[in-house]
Write an enzyme that holds these catalytic residues in place. Structure first.
Site, mmCIF file in Angstrom:
data_model
loop_
_atom_site.group_PDB
_atom_site.id
_atom_site.type_symbol
_atom_site.label_atom_id
_atom_site.label_comp_id
_atom_site.label_asym_id
_atom_site.label_seq_id
_atom_site.Cartn_x
_atom_site.Cartn_y
_atom_site.Cartn_z
ATOM 1 N N PHE A 183 0.830 -1.209 0.000
ATOM 2 C CA PHE A 183 0.000 0.000 0.000
ATOM 3 C C PHE A 183 0.867 1.264 0.000
ATOM 4 O O PHE A 183 0.439 2.320 -0.466
ATOM 5 C CB PHE A 183 -0.926 -0.021 1.226
ATOM 6 N N PRO A 192 3.411 2.481 -1.780
ATOM 7 C CA PRO A 192 3.631 3.264 -3.009
ATOM 8 C C PRO A 192 2.422 4.138 -3.351
ATOM 9 O O PRO A 192 2.575 5.263 -3.826
ATOM 10 C CB PRO A 192 3.849 2.197 -4.093
ATOM 11 N N TYR A 193 1.227 3.625 -3.091
ATOM 12 C CA TYR A 193 -0.002 4.377 -3.352
ATOM 13 C C TYR A 193 -0.083 5.589 -2.412
ATOM 14 O O TYR A 193 -0.373 6.708 -2.853
ATOM 15 C CB TYR A 193 -1.201 3.441 -3.154
ATOM 16 N N VAL A 194 0.209 5.381 -1.142
ATOM 17 C CA VAL A 194 0.174 6.486 -0.179
ATOM 18 C C VAL A 194 1.217 7.541 -0.556
ATOM 19 O O VAL A 194 0.958 8.749 -0.488
ATOM 20 C CB VAL A 194 0.413 5.980 1.263
ATOM 21 N N LYS A 203 -0.017 9.629 -3.505
ATOM 22 C CA LYS A 203 -1.031 10.571 -3.029
ATOM 23 C C LYS A 203 -0.387 11.704 -2.221
ATOM 24 O O LYS A 203 -0.766 12.869 -2.338
ATOM 25 C CB LYS A 203 -2.070 9.846 -2.165
#
Lengths: 216, 216
Positions: B128, B130-132, B135
């Protein structure tokens, strides 16, 4: 001048530490991920700091305490898992910038890739584009970070022996460059304040490295 | 007020276009990736613009011409290939910011994820993180972009019917929120200039959406 080399155990990083230890006025602190990587740097007389780039800014900042400059030459490389690209090449670089600031270190030399302009993200292959994007944002962040930066964009890296001669300018024709020469360009940049606030591409050429860096 | 909805064909985006078309003073232009997605938006009386977020800024900018605000609710989602995370959630968002500026559009509403602080990157699971991070950097870029921004951090999204009542503040306890309510929060933000320059977390709560947004 004491220099924290982030990514010291990488292929360019090893040359950088070695050149720094051979230089007159510079000393290296090798930032490495694993304790077992320390011995080879200690054999060169370099200090070491065991820190993972996925650690927090405070931890990285401790490694930067008391140095005069930071060289960031860590990279997940274009062929690691895509999940590491943003965490190391972008976030690892930005955390190191913030860590340098927290430790009161102004000088920051970033090793980027050859072409990180917006157009290069667009032009890259699907598998290479995320890497170019991560490098693009790291570069852009550094330019806005209120640090005395130099951004070096080397051509295609080889393991050939260093030639000592390069061509360096804002834009040069894409070509090869030995990693050993990139390391020498880094050291020449550290030794020449005229490189502050500059970014340049560099490939093998006909100008002595110190002169090439001085003429940027 | 005409609003370009980027990611109109997404689950939140569809609600946003629908609510905008039902509103008094707003009109939507749905930015979609494929021509065949246009009909459902045209049936609502909305304009459409077929643009891929991997296109260049100039192309995105054309889609933003003549609008008064941009809503960015596109996302690769946390479960797509990691290669798309940086290209859509970060680079797609930043290109849209630059496109808005190029088209002379100042108002920009960004749908982020619940917690994008640096600590949240560190705390996230390996898959998770890389997504955070993507963002996080999109949010940080917007705050520095010289746009009239609002950044919305919704809790865990559900497909429940909208309740019309939320809890919104800089920090709230993590909880669920229906996508339909997130869409209503977006529209309420567009309709209330007090939300400019603000970012807030939002989950289901006890305050009417317009009041909750007004009290930020």
């Amino acid at each position: 001048m004491k220099v924290l080399v982030v990514g010291a155990n990488g292929q360019i990083g090893k040359h950088v530490v070695s050149l720094i230890q051979d230089s007159e006025g510079l000393e290296a602190r090798a930032m490495i991920r694993k304790e077992e990587q320390a011995a080879s740097f200690e054999n060169l007389g370099a200090e070491t700091a065991v820190v993972d780039l996925e650690d927090d800014i405070k931890t990285i900042s401790k490694a930067a305490e008391g140095v005069d400059a930071v060289v960031f030459t860590a990279g997940s490389g274009p062929n690691t898992g895509k999940d590491k690209t943003i965490l190391i090449d972008l976030d690892g670089a930005v955390k190191t910038m913030e860590a340098a600031k927290a430790a009161g270190v102004k000088r920051f030399v970033l090793i980027s890739s050859f072409d990180t302009r917006r157009e290069a993200i667009q032009a890259a292959s699907e598998s290479f584009a995320p890497y170019v994007a991560a490098k693009h944002y790291a570069d852009e962040w550094l330019k806005r970070a209120d640090l005395d930066y130099t951004i070096i964009h080397p051509g295609r890296l080889t393991n050939d022996k260093g030639k000592g001669q390069v061509h360096a300018a804002v834009e040069v024709e894409r070509n090869e460059i030995p990693r050993e020469d990139v390391a020498a360009v880094i050291v020449a940049s550290l030794e020449n304040e005229a490189s502050i606030g500059k970014e340049f591409q560099v490939v093998t050429g006909n100008t002595k490295i110190e002169e090439a860096v001085a003429s940027i």
